[in-house]
Structures are given as structure tokens and as C-alpha cells.
Write a protein that holds these residues in place. Structure first.
Motif, PDB file in Angstrom:
ATOM      1  N   SER A 333       7.355   4.070 -50.898  1.00 43.98           N
ATOM      2  CA  SER A 333       8.648   3.781 -51.219  1.00 43.98           C
ATOM      3  C   SER A 333       9.609   3.422 -50.061  1.00 43.98           C
ATOM      4  O   SER A 333       9.358   3.915 -49.005  1.00 43.98           O
ATOM      5  CB  SER A 333       9.370   4.769 -52.248  1.00 43.98           C
ATOM      6  N   PRO A 334      10.901   2.663 -50.423  1.00 46.42           N
ATOM      7  CA  PRO A 334      11.695   2.747 -49.360  1.00 46.42           C
ATOM      8  C   PRO A 334      12.444   3.863 -48.887  1.00 46.42           C
ATOM      9  O   PRO A 334      12.532   4.079 -47.502  1.00 46.42           O
ATOM     10  CB  PRO A 334      12.988   2.018 -50.165  1.00 46.42           C
ATOM     11  N   HIS A 369       6.579   8.905 -52.121  1.00 49.82           N
ATOM     12  CA  HIS A 369       8.101   9.023 -51.558  1.00 49.82           C
ATOM     13  C   HIS A 369       8.256   9.989 -50.176  1.00 49.82           C
ATOM     14  O   HIS A 369       7.136  10.955 -50.152  1.00 49.82           O
ATOM     15  CB  HIS A 369       8.598   9.611 -52.815  1.00 49.82           C
ATOM     16  N   ALA A 370       9.115  10.018 -49.852  1.00 47.63           N
ATOM     17  CA  ALA A 370       9.806  10.879 -48.844  1.00 47.63           C
ATOM     18  C   ALA A 370       9.340  12.114 -48.757  1.00 47.63           C
ATOM     19  O   ALA A 370       8.665  13.090 -48.012  1.00 47.63           O
ATOM     20  CB  ALA A 370      11.116  10.668 -48.353  1.00 47.63           C
ATOM     21  N   GLU A 371       9.575  12.754 -49.996  1.00 44.19           N
ATOM     22  CA  GLU A 371       9.142  14.414 -50.337  1.00 44.19           C
ATOM     23  C   GLU A 371       7.693  14.800 -50.514  1.00 44.19           C
ATOM     24  O   GLU A 371       7.438  15.634 -50.277  1.00 44.19           O
ATOM     25  CB  GLU A 371       9.917  15.103 -51.578  1.00 44.19           C
ATOM     26  N   ASP A 372       6.888  13.566 -50.662  1.00 42.25           N
ATOM     27  CA  ASP A 372       5.311  13.394 -50.746  1.00 42.25           C
ATOM     28  C   ASP A 372       4.883  13.707 -48.789  1.00 42.25           C
ATOM     29  O   ASP A 372       3.901  14.325 -48.651  1.00 42.25           O
ATOM     30  CB  ASP A 372       4.821  12.575 -51.244  1.00 42.25           C
ATOM     31  N   LEU A 373       5.528  13.052 -48.285  1.00 38.25           N
ATOM     32  CA  LEU A 373       5.157  12.988 -46.935  1.00 38.25           C
ATOM     33  C   LEU A 373       5.715  14.335 -46.241  1.00 38.25           C
ATOM     34  O   LEU A 373       4.917  14.608 -45.335  1.00 38.25           O
ATOM     35  CB  LEU A 373       5.907  11.683 -46.170  1.00 38.25           C
ATOM     36  N   PHE A 374       6.986  14.754 -46.543  1.00 38.17           N
ATOM     37  CA  PHE A 374       7.783  15.732 -45.927  1.00 38.17           C
ATOM     38  C   PHE A 374       8.018  16.736 -46.814  1.00 38.17           C
ATOM     39  O   PHE A 374       9.336  17.167 -46.887  1.00 38.17           O
ATOM     40  CB  PHE A 374       8.890  15.311 -45.014  1.00 38.17           C
TER      41      PHE A 374
END
Length: 433
Positions: A333-334, A369-374
Motif C-alpha cells: 500500500s502507499p 500496510h505499514a502496520e503489517d511491516l512495523f
């Protein structure tokens, strides 16, 4: 993933369209592009490599030589044939001399071409898509010069020293060099030099015969024997003890070794690759690494840049790793792309790979999404005592390593722990425990 068997690079719409139709009617999966830029993009987007590539020698944005120079890091085992008019035969000959498989003069026999493509496809192992064969620096223009350098070195027999921070992709680069070399049919033997016990170094490197010393109840092959006909990869070579350095130097100087207890010397027939995260010139100045060994290992030096110094390549690399991990075609995602750019990547490519692997499992839906990565960002305001202690410990370890110029032995001494304990703590942090 791509299941393309043939990549056709032809700007003539009539000829390209007709050949595409013929190949598809023959049941051969084919993709047609009309420029150098489009061809490079196909290779960067996909991990599986076509068995056969047919390219016009004149394209709107470059010559055959321009195209081949840009595609070399991607070609792996692809058969490359250029199509040329009579006036470009000299360039076609140069391309074959540079490594292309063949050239055809227009107009060529389509039936013969189809038969040749079929034979190439039949000879290629099924599922030829090993990630090792992917040049680790070929995904973005930012690192493309390094990709070309690695490709040239891979096809030579020179010893190569890979330098760079932990996790920056040195192991992957070493495996690629082996896979693209004349030693590819032989074994790839990797050893972490920090694990080589000094009192057993000769036996570990050269092997021993039965009865060579007390406890040697059976003969044992050493690393040089195990790597015969292939590649011996010395990871973290700066961690070699003085005794190990002397033993290794002797083999590199004369190409011979003698198993313990054996009266006959053996010739070594393997390529030597080495890597380090330390500053070896500084280690030489400090007297902890032999200058003569350095110059034997560093015939060619490749500096693997840390991830934070190649931000332009980050999205492409992340997408490539995501494609390797996801069977459902997950995308970034962006907000995930922005988070990738905002992160300092202390663990480099290894950290990125681990975060991608976890995100694929934890993501809801087809987008990461960002929260999946971090996921730690959601807990940033709730640090517990154990996490705080581990973070402080890792900061102290990283500072000691930096102040020691990357030399693990010196870093362990600064911290008041053994080198084995230091490696265990680094491994635990890397594995998330």
C-alpha cells in the motif's frame, strides 16, 4: 511470478505481431516488448527467467549492445539471440563475442526458429526460478553499475572480497557469483570464520587421515576438499584467528594443502570468495589482520551498500521479496511504501526480508500496510522492562562493534564478554528473540 518462456524484443509491429501470434499458436508462452526500457522493466518485475530471448539489434531507444549491457545482470541461463539486417552483422558478431548465444539475419526461417526455441525450452530444467540466480543489485538504476560489476566478476575466476554492513546482501551476492561462474556445477561451501576453532583449524580447513591425532578415529574431509570444483565462501573473514590466517595464506600462495597426517600434498581446485563487515585496512593497521592475506583475498573488492544508502531501490527490492513470499500476489500500500522510506534499516536487506515474510502472514487482505511491516509502531507507547533492557543491550553492542571497526573479537573485549556470547546475542536479536 512469471511463466514467460520467450521474450520477444522487436519494434517492428508487423513482424513482432506475426511472430508473437505464431509462437502462441505453438503453445509457447511469449511476451512481446518494443524497446530496451520495456525489456529491462520485464526483467525487473519478474523473478522467473525466460528460456529464450530474441531481440532486434536496432531498437528505438538503443542498439543491441546497449540492450545486452543493461540485461546482462538478469540473463542467468537465458539463451540470447539477436536478429539483424546485413548491415549490422559486425555488431552482432561483437555481441556473440561478449556472451550472446547467436544471431540471425533477416529475413529468418520462422519454422527453424520455432524448432530451436522448443529444443532450448526442453533442455531447461522445469521451474528454473532459483532466487540465487537473480543479481541482487539489478532491480534499480541506483545500483545497476554494481550489478554489472558483479556480473563481470561472476564470470571470471578471480577471488572476490565482499565488504559491507551485516545484512547488506553479501551472502546473496556470493551465491550469485558462484551460480554464474564456471564453478557453478560444483558445491558452494559457506563457513562462518568466527566459528572455526583455532586449535582445530588445520583439520577443519584441510581434513585429516585416520590416526592423525588422538581422537581421529576416522578420516575427515576439510573445507577445501568439500569445495573441490566449486566455491569456498569465507564469511566474516576478519574473525579468523592469527593461526587460521597463516594456514589459509599458505594454501592461497601455492594452491596446495596437506591433510593432517598425510604425506602427500593435494592441489586445490576451488574458487575463493570472502566477506566482511569489518574495515580490513584498519585491521591491518592495528595488526589484527595479515596484509599478505588481505591482498590474496581482495583481488577484486565489491562494496555492498547498506539499504539506507540506496533508497531508490527500496520499493523495487521490497516488491521483489514480496513476490517471492506471497502466493496470492500481495501488493504494498502507499502507506507501506512511505514507511519503508522512513525506516533507517539497521538490519539492511536481512531485516527487510524478515519484515516482508512476517507481513505476508499477518496482513488482512491482499495489501500489505505499514502496520503489517512495523507492528512495533502500535506498541511504541507501551515499552516493557524486558524490551527496554534488550534495546539498551543492542545499542551497546552496536556501539562497541562500530568503535572496533567491525572486528567482533575487539568488540567482545570492549563489552567484557566472549566472542561466542556476542555472536549469540546478535543472532538472537536478528531472529527476533
Amino acid at each position: 511470478m512469471s511463466d514467460i518462456q520467450v521474450l520477444l524484443i522487436e519494434d517492428d509491429e508487423l513482424l513482432g505481431g506475426a511472430l508473437l501470434q505464431r509462437l502462441r499458436l505453438e503453445g509457447i508462452t511469449t511476451q512481446w516488448v518494443q524497446s530496451c526500457a520495456q525489456a529491462v522493466e520485464v526483467f525487473r518485475r519478474t523473478r522467473m527467467r525466460p528460456a529464450f530471448l530474441l531481440a532486434d539489434i536496432r531498437l528505438p531507444d538503443g542498439s543491441g549492445e546497449d540492450l545486452y549491457r543493461r540485461l546482462i545482470p538478469h540473463l542467468s541461463n537465458t539463451t540470447v539471440v539477436f536478429a539483424t539486417a546485413y548491415g549490422d552483422i559486425a555488431q552482432a558478431v561483437r555481441l556473440v563475442s561478449a556472451g550472446a548465444n547467436d544471431y540471425l539475419t533477416k529475413p529468418y526461417d520462422t519454422d527453424a526458429l520455432v524448432a530451436r526455441i522448443r529444443s532450448v525450452i526442453a533442455a531447461q530444467p522445469a521451474g528454473q526460478q532459483d532466487e540465487v540466480l537473480e543479481n541482487p543489485y539489478a532491480l534499480h538504476d541506483e545500483t545497476y553499475p554494481l550489478a554489472q560489476e558483479l556480473e563481470r566478476l561472476a564470470t571470471s575466476a578471480l577471488p572476490v572480497l565482499l565488504e559491507g554492513e551485516t545484512g547488506s546482501g553479501k551472502d546473496r551476492a556470493a551465491r550469485y557469483v558462484h551460480a554464474r561462474s564456471a564453478y557453478a556445477a560444483g558445491p558452494f561451501v559457506a563457513v562462518n570464520c568466527a566459528t572455526l576453532a583455532s586449535d582445530l583449524i588445520e583439520s577443519l580447513l584441510f581434513g585429516h587421515v585416520k590416526g592423525a591425532y588422538s581422537g581421529a578415529g576416522a578420516a575427515r574431509d576439510g573445507l577445501f576438499s568439500q569445495a573441490e570444483g566449486g566455491t569456498l565462501y569465507l564469511d566474516e573473514v576478519a574473525e579468523l584467528t592469527p593461526r587460521a590466517q597463516a594456514a589459509l595464506l599458505g594454501v592461497l600462495e601455492n594452491g596446495q594443502y596437506r591433510p593432517l597426517g598425510d604425506s602427500t600434498a593435494r592441489h586445490t581446485h576451488c574458487r575463493i570468495l570472502a566477506s566482511t563487515c569489518a574495515d580490513l585496512p584498519a585491521a591491518m593497521a592495528q595488526g589484527t589482520f595479515r596484509a599478505d592475506l588481505f591482498y590474496r583475498l581482495a583481488v577484486a573488492r565489491v562494496a555492498a551498500p547498506p539499504l539506507r544508502k540506496r533508497p531508490g531501490a527500496l520499493p523495487s527490492l521490497a516488491r521483489s521479496l514480496l513476490a517471492a513470499q506471497s502466493a496470492t500476489g500481495a501488493t504494498l500500500s502507499p502507506d507501506a511504501i512511505q514507511a519503508l522510506h522512513d525506516h533507517p534499516w539497521p538490519g539492511n536487506v536481512r531485516e527487510l526480508k524478515n519484515r516482508i515474510a512476517r507481513a505476508v502472514v499477518m496482513a488482512d487482505g491482499a495489501q500489505v500496510h505499514a502496520e503489517d511491516l512495523f507492528p512495533e509502531s502500535k506498541l511504541a507507547d507501551k515499552p516493557d522492562l524486558a524490551t527496554t533492557r534488550l534495546d539498551a543491550e543492542q545499542r551497546a553492542i552496536q556501539q562497541a562493534i562500530a568503535e572496533s571497526g567491525g572486528h567482533m573479537g575487539l568488540a567482545a573485549k570492549r563489552l567484557g564478554i566472549s566472542r561466542t556470547t556476542l555472536w549469540k546475542k546478535l543472532r538472537a536479536a536478528r531472529d527476533g528473540g
